[in-house]
Motif scaffolding. Structure first.
Motif, PDB file in Angstrom:
ATOM      1  N   MET A   1      38.579 -18.924 -44.557  1.00  0.00           N
ATOM      2  CA  MET A   1      38.230 -19.449 -43.249  1.00  0.00           C
ATOM      3  C   MET A   1      37.202 -18.522 -42.596  1.00  0.00           C
ATOM      4  SD  MET A   1      40.832 -20.190 -40.191  1.00  0.00           S
ATOM      5  CE  MET A   1      40.429 -21.293 -38.932  1.00  0.00           C
ATOM      6  N   LYS A   2      36.124 -19.079 -42.135  1.00  0.00           N
ATOM      7  CA  LYS A   2      35.033 -18.335 -41.522  1.00  0.00           C
ATOM      8  C   LYS A   2      35.299 -18.161 -40.031  1.00  0.00           C
ATOM      9  CE  LYS A   2      30.051 -18.360 -41.791  1.00  0.00           C
ATOM     10  NZ  LYS A   2      28.875 -19.137 -42.107  1.00  0.00           N
ATOM     11  N   LEU A   3      35.244 -16.914 -39.569  1.00  0.00           N
ATOM     12  CA  LEU A   3      35.452 -16.616 -38.164  1.00  0.00           C
ATOM     13  C   LEU A   3      34.157 -16.856 -37.396  1.00  0.00           C
ATOM     14  CD1 LEU A   3      37.454 -15.528 -36.095  1.00  0.00           C
ATOM     15  CD2 LEU A   3      36.680 -13.231 -36.653  1.00  0.00           C
ATOM     16  N   VAL A   4      34.221 -17.701 -36.385  1.00  0.00           N
ATOM     17  CA  VAL A   4      33.042 -18.026 -35.583  1.00  0.00           C
ATOM     18  C   VAL A   4      33.237 -17.453 -34.181  1.00  0.00           C
ATOM     19  CG1 VAL A   4      31.646 -19.881 -34.613  1.00  0.00           C
ATOM     20  CG2 VAL A   4      32.642 -20.131 -36.883  1.00  0.00           C
ATOM     21  N   HIS A   5      32.255 -16.691 -33.748  1.00  0.00           N
ATOM     22  CA  HIS A   5      32.302 -16.120 -32.404  1.00  0.00           C
ATOM     23  C   HIS A   5      31.364 -16.907 -31.498  1.00  0.00           C
ATOM     24  CE1 HIS A   5      34.662 -12.604 -33.472  1.00  0.00           C
ATOM     25  NE2 HIS A   5      33.962 -12.551 -34.594  1.00  0.00           N
ATOM     26  N   ARG A   6      31.847 -17.188 -30.307  1.00  0.00           N
ATOM     27  CA  ARG A   6      31.022 -17.897 -29.326  1.00  0.00           C
ATOM     28  C   ARG A   6      30.210 -16.879 -28.539  1.00  0.00           C
ATOM     29  NH1 ARG A   6      33.883 -21.837 -25.820  1.00  0.00           N
ATOM     30  NH2 ARG A   6      32.406 -23.359 -26.533  1.00  0.00           N
ATOM     31  N   TRP A  98      19.717  -9.482 -38.116  1.00  0.00           N
ATOM     32  CA  TRP A  98      18.477  -8.720 -37.884  1.00  0.00           C
ATOM     33  C   TRP A  98      18.042  -8.742 -36.429  1.00  0.00           C
ATOM     34  CZ3 TRP A  98      14.304 -11.012 -35.760  1.00  0.00           C
ATOM     35  CH2 TRP A  98      14.203 -12.410 -35.867  1.00  0.00           C
ATOM     36  N   SER A  99      18.272  -9.836 -35.719  1.00  0.00           N
ATOM     37  CA  SER A  99      17.842  -9.921 -34.319  1.00  0.00           C
ATOM     38  C   SER A  99      18.641  -8.966 -33.437  1.00  0.00           C
ATOM     39  CB  SER A  99      17.951 -11.353 -33.805  1.00  0.00           C
ATOM     40  OG  SER A  99      19.286 -11.806 -33.869  1.00  0.00           O
ATOM     41  N   ILE A 141      23.838  -3.389 -23.546  1.00  0.00           N
ATOM     42  CA  ILE A 141      24.378  -4.741 -23.737  1.00  0.00           C
ATOM     43  C   ILE A 141      24.368  -5.110 -25.217  1.00  0.00           C
ATOM     44  CG2 ILE A 141      24.027  -7.191 -23.208  1.00  0.00           C
ATOM     45  CD1 ILE A 141      22.974  -6.194 -20.436  1.00  0.00           C
ATOM     46  N   THR A 142      23.348  -4.689 -25.944  1.00  0.00           N
ATOM     47  CA  THR A 142      23.294  -4.945 -27.379  1.00  0.00           C
ATOM     48  C   THR A 142      24.534  -4.377 -28.072  1.00  0.00           C
ATOM     49  OG1 THR A 142      20.879  -4.980 -27.405  1.00  0.00           O
ATOM     50  CG2 THR A 142      21.957  -4.511 -29.494  1.00  0.00           C
ATOM     51  N   PHE A 143      25.004  -3.228 -27.623  1.00  0.00           N
ATOM     52  CA  PHE A 143      26.154  -2.570 -28.269  1.00  0.00           C
ATOM     53  C   PHE A 143      27.505  -2.985 -27.710  1.00  0.00           C
ATOM     54  CE2 PHE A 143      22.933   0.097 -30.131  1.00  0.00           C
ATOM     55  CZ  PHE A 143      23.482   0.431 -31.363  1.00  0.00           C
ATOM     56  N   LEU A 144      27.536  -3.882 -26.721  1.00  0.00           N
ATOM     57  CA  LEU A 144      28.828  -4.366 -26.235  1.00  0.00           C
ATOM     58  C   LEU A 144      29.567  -5.095 -27.354  1.00  0.00           C
ATOM     59  CD1 LEU A 144      28.019  -5.686 -22.644  1.00  0.00           C
ATOM     60  CD2 LEU A 144      29.210  -3.566 -23.277  1.00  0.00           C
ATOM     61  N   SER A 145      30.882  -4.975 -27.363  1.00  0.00           N
ATOM     62  CA  SER A 145      31.677  -5.535 -28.458  1.00  0.00           C
ATOM     63  C   SER A 145      31.521  -7.050 -28.582  1.00  0.00           C
ATOM     64  CB  SER A 145      33.149  -5.161 -28.314  1.00  0.00           C
ATOM     65  OG  SER A 145      33.662  -5.641 -27.094  1.00  0.00           O
ATOM     66  N   SER A 146      31.392  -7.760 -27.466  1.00  0.00           N
ATOM     67  CA  SER A 146      31.262  -9.222 -27.551  1.00  0.00           C
ATOM     68  C   SER A 146      29.926  -9.630 -28.164  1.00  0.00           C
ATOM     69  CB  SER A 146      31.429  -9.872 -26.173  1.00  0.00           C
ATOM     70  OG  SER A 146      30.423  -9.431 -25.286  1.00  0.00           O
ATOM     71  N   PHE A 150      29.440 -11.429 -31.906  1.00  0.00           N
ATOM     72  CA  PHE A 150      28.648 -12.648 -32.089  1.00  0.00           C
ATOM     73  C   PHE A 150      27.577 -12.463 -33.170  1.00  0.00           C
ATOM     74  CE2 PHE A 150      24.936 -15.285 -31.091  1.00  0.00           C
ATOM     75  CZ  PHE A 150      25.504 -16.532 -31.238  1.00  0.00           C
ATOM     76  N   CYS A 151      27.000 -11.271 -33.240  1.00  0.00           N
ATOM     77  CA  CYS A 151      25.879 -11.021 -34.156  1.00  0.00           C
ATOM     78  C   CYS A 151      26.304 -10.477 -35.518  1.00  0.00           C
ATOM     79  CB  CYS A 151      24.899 -10.046 -33.522  1.00  0.00           C
ATOM     80  SG  CYS A 151      24.088 -10.728 -32.058  1.00  0.00           S
TER      81      CYS A 151
END
Length: 154
Positions: A1-6, A98-99, A141-146, A150-151
């Motif tokens: 099952m693939k975990l998808v983050h919103r 990469w983004s 913000i890039t390093f925030l856990s959420s 997602f990335c």
């Protein structure tokens, strides 16, 4: 099952900061490309006396591309997470899209860009502080856990 983050609020905020940066760079960089004497932005050429530049064309080109095109592409692909092999090779954090890596790079580049401006101008003005803080916030913000969740490459 693939975990998808919103996408979290932090993801949308990061996208907004990249788009804000891009719009400003398109306007400022474009103005310097069209008016390399700096007149449209009330930038006297004397500011460049401690730099390798004779006019604002090359700084405008760097501004337009590095802080206009680059953040816009990053924002688009942060949102879509589509892979691009050439960009993936430039990623330091291989487990992240990469983004996400490029978002981090943009924050670092922005801080360096402004620090170089300060050194060349030998002065600090409000806009320098604003854009150093913008670069800092992009990194944080890039390093925030959420955002990281997602990335993350599944």
């Amino acid at each position: 099952m693939k975990l998808v983050h919103r996408k979290s609020f932090a993801c949308y905020l990061l996208l907004s900061l990249h788009i804000f940066l891009a719009i400003g760079a398109f306007i400022g960089g474009g103005a310097l490309l069209i008016f390399p004497d700096g007149s449209i932005l009330s930038l006297p050429l004397e500011i460049l006396q401690n730099s390798p530049f004779q006019n604002y064309f090359l700084p405008g080109l760097i501004l337009f591309s590095a802080f206009g095109i680059f953040p816009l592409i990053t924002a688009i692909f942060l949102s879509s997470k589509k892979p691009i092999k050439a960009f993936e090779k430039l990623s330091i954090y291989k487990s992240m899209h990469w983004s996400w890596n490029f978002s981090f790079y943009i924050g670092i580049m922005l801080i360096i860009w402004i620090m170089v401006q300060i050194l060349i101008m030998q002065a600090v003005v409000f806009i320098h502080i604003f854009y150093i803080l913008l670069g800092f916030f992009i990194i944080v913000i890039t390093f925030l856990s959420s955002v990281r969740a997602f990335c993350l490459i599944n």
